[in-house]
Design a protein around this motif. Sequence first.
Motif, short mmCIF file in Angstrom:
data_model
loop_
_atom_site.label_atom_id
_atom_site.label_comp_id
_atom_site.label_asym_id
_atom_site.label_seq_id
_atom_site.Cartn_x
_atom_site.Cartn_y
_atom_site.Cartn_z
N LYS A 115 0.84 -1.21 0.00
CA LYS A 115 0.00 0.00 0.00
C LYS A 115 0.88 1.26 0.00
O LYS A 115 0.59 2.22 -0.71
N CYS A 116 1.92 1.25 0.81
CA CYS A 116 2.83 2.40 0.86
C CYS A 116 3.56 2.57 -0.48
O CYS A 116 3.69 3.70 -0.97
N ARG A 117 4.00 1.49 -1.05
CA ARG A 117 4.69 1.56 -2.35
C ARG A 117 3.76 2.12 -3.42
O ARG A 117 4.20 2.86 -4.30
N SER A 118 2.48 1.75 -3.36
CA SER A 118 1.53 2.24 -4.37
C SER A 118 1.35 3.76 -4.27
O SER A 118 0.91 4.39 -5.22
N ARG A 119 1.73 4.32 -3.12
CA ARG A 119 1.66 5.77 -2.94
C ARG A 119 3.00 6.43 -3.26
O ARG A 119 3.20 7.60 -2.99
N LYS A 120 3.90 5.63 -3.78
CA LYS A 120 5.22 6.10 -4.25
C LYS A 120 6.10 6.68 -3.14
O LYS A 120 6.94 7.54 -3.39
N VAL A 121 5.92 6.20 -1.91
CA VAL A 121 6.80 6.67 -0.84
C VAL A 121 8.20 6.09 -1.06
O VAL A 121 8.36 5.05 -1.69
N HIS A 122 9.19 6.78 -0.55
CA HIS A 122 10.57 6.34 -0.71
C HIS A 122 11.08 5.55 0.49
O HIS A 122 12.04 4.80 0.38
N ARG A 123 10.41 5.75 1.64
CA ARG A 123 10.91 5.11 2.86
C ARG A 123 9.75 4.84 3.81
O ARG A 123 8.85 5.66 3.95
N ILE A 124 9.82 3.68 4.46
CA ILE A 124 8.86 3.34 5.52
C ILE A 124 9.67 3.19 6.80
O ILE A 124 10.71 2.53 6.81
N SER A 125 9.21 3.79 7.88
CA SER A 125 9.92 3.66 9.15
C SER A 125 8.99 3.07 10.21
O SER A 125 7.77 3.07 10.07
N LEU A 126 9.59 2.57 11.26
CA LEU A 126 8.84 2.04 12.40
C LEU A 126 9.77 2.00 13.61
O LEU A 126 10.97 2.18 13.48
N HIS A 127 9.17 1.79 14.76
CA HIS A 127 9.93 1.63 16.01
C HIS A 127 9.56 0.29 16.61
O HIS A 127 8.39 -0.10 16.58
N VAL A 128 10.56 -0.39 17.17
CA VAL A 128 10.31 -1.70 17.78
C VAL A 128 11.27 -1.90 18.95
O VAL A 128 12.43 -1.48 18.90
N ASP A 129 10.77 -2.52 19.98
CA ASP A 129 11.59 -2.87 21.14
C ASP A 129 12.62 -3.91 20.68
O ASP A 129 12.24 -4.96 20.16
N PRO A 130 13.90 -3.64 20.84
CA PRO A 130 14.92 -4.59 20.37
C PRO A 130 14.84 -5.95 21.07
O PRO A 130 15.36 -6.94 20.55
N LEU A 131 14.15 -6.02 22.22
CA LEU A 131 14.01 -7.29 22.92
C LEU A 131 12.88 -8.14 22.35
O LEU A 131 12.73 -9.31 22.73
N ARG A 132 12.08 -7.59 21.47
CA ARG A 132 11.01 -8.35 20.81
C ARG A 132 11.61 -9.06 19.59
O ARG A 132 11.46 -8.62 18.44
N THR A 133 12.28 -10.15 19.88
CA THR A 133 13.04 -10.88 18.87
C THR A 133 12.19 -11.32 17.68
O THR A 133 12.62 -11.13 16.53
N PRO A 134 10.99 -11.89 17.87
CA PRO A 134 10.20 -12.28 16.69
C PRO A 134 9.86 -11.09 15.79
O PRO A 134 9.91 -11.20 14.57
N ALA A 135 9.54 -9.96 16.39
CA ALA A 135 9.22 -8.76 15.60
C ALA A 135 10.46 -8.28 14.85
O ALA A 135 10.40 -7.97 13.65
N MET A 136 11.59 -8.22 15.54
CA MET A 136 12.84 -7.80 14.90
C MET A 136 13.16 -8.72 13.72
O MET A 136 13.54 -8.24 12.65
N SER A 137 13.00 -10.02 13.91
CA SER A 137 13.29 -10.99 12.84
C SER A 137 12.37 -10.77 11.64
O SER A 137 12.81 -10.84 10.49
N TYR A 139 10.79 -7.97 10.71
CA TYR A 139 11.13 -6.73 10.02
C TYR A 139 12.40 -6.90 9.19
O TYR A 139 12.46 -6.46 8.04
N LYS A 140 13.40 -7.56 9.75
CA LYS A 140 14.65 -7.78 9.01
C LYS A 140 14.41 -8.69 7.80
O LYS A 140 14.96 -8.47 6.73
#
Length: 170
Positions: A115-137, A139-140
């Motif tokens: 959806k973001c790409r269809s709006r031609k954005v150049h970058r998507i950002s987010l914040h995540v607790d580094p201790l939330r290993t499944p979420a970090m994995s 996103y990576k």
Amino acid sequence: MVCRAPQQKARTSAMGSGVVELQRNSTNWAKAVGEIVKMERKIFPKHESLASSFAEELKKKNSGLIYVELDGEVVGYVMYSWPSSLFASIAKLAVKENYRRQGHGEALLKVAIQKCRSRKVHRISLHVDPLRTPAMSLYKKLGFQVDALIVGYYSPDRDANRMYLEFDSE
């Protein structure tokens, strides 16, 4: 390229689940938002929860919400926004505990990225607790990179990784 208007319904099959874009005028708006607010209160600490302002956030024309519905139950959601044509932000991604590690979070995030790409954005950002290993994995896995550690982001003793996904200019 023609972009779909935010009001159009998007329904896809992902991992056997119904991934749905919440429509501002839809008849299931109140039911879906109500279920998401309950999830928000259960999953996130009060100071991190958008539960009290969820409906207001969704009324903004530059925000979107995609959710997974299984047998009439909302089991996960992603909220995102595109404050400008240059960047977008993933504000929330959550899946009910008993539905985690089944691909729902990945399906939600992939649709939000599209959806973001269809709006031609150049970058998507987010914040995540580094201790939330499944979420970090997750996103990576989808190409997000850590930009910076934000000390005290969630609370004085809880930091966040700021992550981003950048797209080539086309």
